[in-house]
Design a protein around this motif. Structure first.
Motif, PDB file in Angstrom:
ATOM      1  N   ASP A  11      -5.958   5.837  11.037  1.00 55.21           N
ATOM      2  CA  ASP A  11      -6.250   6.067  12.455  1.00 55.21           C
ATOM      3  C   ASP A  11      -7.548   5.353  12.816  1.00 55.21           C
ATOM      4  N   GLY A  12      -7.524   4.662  13.958  1.00 58.35           N
ATOM      5  CA  GLY A  12      -8.693   3.902  14.388  1.00 58.35           C
ATOM      6  C   GLY A  12      -8.984   2.684  13.537  1.00 58.35           C
ATOM      7  N   ALA A  13      -7.985   2.185  12.802  1.00 60.78           N
ATOM      8  CA  ALA A  13      -8.282   1.145  11.819  1.00 60.78           C
ATOM      9  C   ALA A  13      -7.065   0.267  11.537  1.00 60.78           C
ATOM     10  N   LEU A  14      -7.355  -0.902  10.971  1.00 63.87           N
ATOM     11  CA  LEU A  14      -6.354  -1.782  10.374  1.00 63.87           C
ATOM     12  C   LEU A  14      -6.517  -1.698   8.872  1.00 63.87           C
ATOM     13  N   PHE A  15      -5.435  -1.339   8.163  1.00 64.74           N
ATOM     14  CA  PHE A  15      -5.452  -1.280   6.713  1.00 64.74           C
ATOM     15  C   PHE A  15      -4.524  -2.370   6.159  1.00 64.74           C
ATOM     16  N   LEU A  16      -4.837  -2.832   4.956  1.00 58.77           N
ATOM     17  CA  LEU A  16      -4.110  -3.933   4.325  1.00 58.77           C
ATOM     18  C   LEU A  16      -3.735  -3.563   2.897  1.00 58.77           C
ATOM     19  N   SER A  17      -2.642  -4.166   2.416  1.00 58.66           N
ATOM     20  CA  SER A  17      -2.163  -3.851   1.078  1.00 58.66           C
ATOM     21  C   SER A  17      -1.504  -5.074   0.468  1.00 58.66           C
ATOM     22  N   GLU A  18      -1.616  -5.188  -0.849  1.00 62.83           N
ATOM     23  CA  GLU A  18      -0.920  -6.251  -1.572  1.00 62.83           C
ATOM     24  C   GLU A  18       0.486  -5.837  -2.000  1.00 62.83           C
ATOM     25  N   ASP A  19       0.727  -4.533  -2.075  1.00 60.68           N
ATOM     26  CA  ASP A  19       2.017  -4.078  -2.592  1.00 60.68           C
ATOM     27  C   ASP A  19       2.722  -3.081  -1.673  1.00 60.68           C
TER      28      ASP A  19
END
Length: 553
Positions: A404-412
């Protein structure tokens, strides 16, 4: 809550008395809670932190509270007593509570000092004198010996004024400019400015007449109103939110020091509505004591140094009681704030109060790796007075990461990371905040944030990635109970308990979804739902755009 001066006195007693009644039973009665301090130090917090409010409200506090409190403090500071809190070491937590003792002695000596026997007085004076000369952490802690010194002066104990002068001079070196202090070099700008630096400056001025930091406090106050919603909520951000309504202590400190930084009706309005907001939260246990948590009991959302005694820093809100009954802080008609866009470059933030009175904080500051939950408390892109924010919890998926309130990133697609290290942003003349961050060596992101007074804010992310990335971007959480959702290809809307949260992808191909974050991760509600946008990026350059809304239906 009764917002008269007498009502505030009763509230200060209602908050302080249950802590005192437990603490005077001795360290063994203190609950065991998570902490990086010793159990005896935790008990000392419970015993002394209520003094910030009780001393200001002393005429509303019966002798049945003062007498055991004074006697127990004397025992805690007696090296020969079983309840002795311990010697003062360099940067010891005991240094913090020495300020509470000093404050109590400086403002209520007839309650805490005069009833003591001569031998007890000697031991209290000796311990506080040692605290006055003990090395403290190189942060806002420099104020703690200063207040120990105020107590020593009031009870007639000689001490070298050069010690306090050196601490105050060091505090001045933390001034970033534009009325903002950093909490030690490299520290963050958060509620430690209003409830520590500026509150202490005003109380020091009241006790000593030293106005060196008063104008900084007044200048900060003129901006600080934008941190508060029209309903009284302060936008949650940063660490030590478990101190709850300490967030509003600056308004009462202005009254205590008789410094009219803003019209008194404005200062009083912020303080009164803030206490009203908190009085409606389930923050007390069945015995009437403050719990560890924020809006409800939850030790998962606090830092490693919060204990069962820590929340009584909230008592500082009551220092406005030092202003007499005829002071305009009590008599002025409160004013309600309207919409505002307040850019504060030194604080690395833009606060926007919308037409409905809710506040969005666009945030430039990066995470605080030392503090538990430091990424969530500092590193999100936006924070909301209406929807607060969530902490991540260990586990796979966005439901544990809670973006919430954010951009999250993931490799998998299972393990996620948000913004951690980054620059702290630039703010242009239109209030647009731009941040550059690099979650991996081969991934560079430039994020621009802009909020409007209609309850919406926009995020634009320019992403240059050398690797495959999964993306998850969140709007705002709402309570899970009773929610109704509509999820389309690029838009998710959810309503619950009078709130509406919405996120829209602006033509960048992401899919909308609704997730159920792990229970207990949110500051306001035990269980929530969150509208999100999901996507997958091959190596290359992209522009992701989204619109996010939260408001009351």
């Amino acid at each position: 809550m009764d917002q008269s001066r007498a009502g505030w006195g009763a509230a200060a007693l209602a908050i302080g008395r249950p802590a005192v009644e437990l603490a005077v039973q001795g360290p063994g009665a203190m609950p065991v809670t998570m902490s990086n301090h010793s159990h005896r130090e935790n008990w000392f917090e419970l015993l002394t932190r209520p003094l910030w409010g009780l001393a200001a409200a002393k005429d509303h506090v019966p002798d049945a509270v003062w007498e055991p409190l004074a006697a127990t403090i004397a025992r805690a500071l007696d090296p020969e007593d079983d309840w002795y809190v311990g010697d003062l070491g360099s940067t010891s937590q005991r240094c913090v509570e020495a300020a509470s003792v000093g404050w109590g002695l400086a403002t209520a000596p007839e309650k805490l000092w005069e009833p003591l026997e001569p031998k007890a007085k000697d031991k209290v004076a000796a311990w506080l004198s040692a605290a006055y000369t003990t090395e403290v952490a190189d942060t806002n802690w420099h104020y703690f010996p200063v207040f120990a010194g105020h107590g020593l002066k009031r009870i007639g104990v000689k001490h070298d004024p050069a010690v306090a002068t050196a601490h105050l001079e060091r505090m001045g070196e933390f001034l970033l400019g534009d009325s903002v202090f950093e909490d030690g070099f490299g520290g963050r700008v958060d509620y430690y400015n209003p409830f520590a630096f500026h509150t202490y400056a005003l109380l020091h001025f009241r006790l000593a007449g030293d106005d060196r930091f008063v104008e900084n406090a007044a200048a900060f106050a003129r901006r600080f109103g934008s941190w508060f919603a029209a309903d009284g909520a302060a936008v949650p951000y940063g660490r030590s939110l478990g101190y709850r309504f300490a967030q509003a202590s600056l308004w009462g400190a202005l009254a205590a020091a008789d410094v009219e930084a803003v019209p008194w009706g404005e200062a009083a309005g912020y303080a009164r509505r803030h206490l009203d907001w908190w009085w409606r939260r389930p923050m007390l246990d069945p015995e009437g004591r403050l719990t560890v948590g924020y809006s409800y009991p939850n030790d998962a959302v606090v830092e490693q140094y919060l204990t069962a005694g820590s929340p009584w820093w909230a008592s500082k809100v009551f220092i406005g009681l030092l202003a007499g009954p005829e002071h305009p802080f009590w008599t002025a008609e409160e004013t309600v704030p309207g919409p505002v866009v307040e850019a504060h470059k030194a604080a690395r933030a833009v606060h926007v109060r919308d037409r409905a009175g809710h506040v969005t904080r666009l945030n430039g500051q990066a995470w605080h790796p030392w503090a538990r939950n430091g990424q969530a408390a500092y590193g999100k892109l936006a924070y909301s007075s209406l929807a607060a924010f969530s902490h991540a919890t260990p586990g796979p998926g966005l439901e544990a990461a809670v973006p919430d309130g954010a951009l999250f990133l993931s490799e998998d697609g299972r393990h996620w990371r948000g913004r951690e290290d980054s620059d702290e942003g630039t703010i242009d003349e239109n209030g647009v905040l731009t941040i550059e961050w690099q979650p991996w060596e081969d991934v560079s992101i430039t994020t621009s944030l802009e909020a409007a007074v209609d309850g919406w804010h926009a995020r634009v992310h320019v992403i240059d990635t050398g690797r495959l990335l999964y993306t998850g971007e969140g709007g705002w959480c709402v309570p899970k109970s009773g929610h109704v959702a509509q999820v389309g290809d690029a838009k998710a809307v959810v309503t619950s308990q009078g709130l509406r949260s919405e996120i829209i992808d602006s033509g960048t191909g992401r899919e909308a979804d609704l997730i159920e974050p792990m229970p207990g991760t949110h500051l306001y509600w035990p269980s929530t739902v969150l509208p999100v946008l999901r996507g997958v990026l091959e190596p290359g350059k992209y522009v992701l755009k989204s619109l996010i809304y939260v408001g009351t239906e």
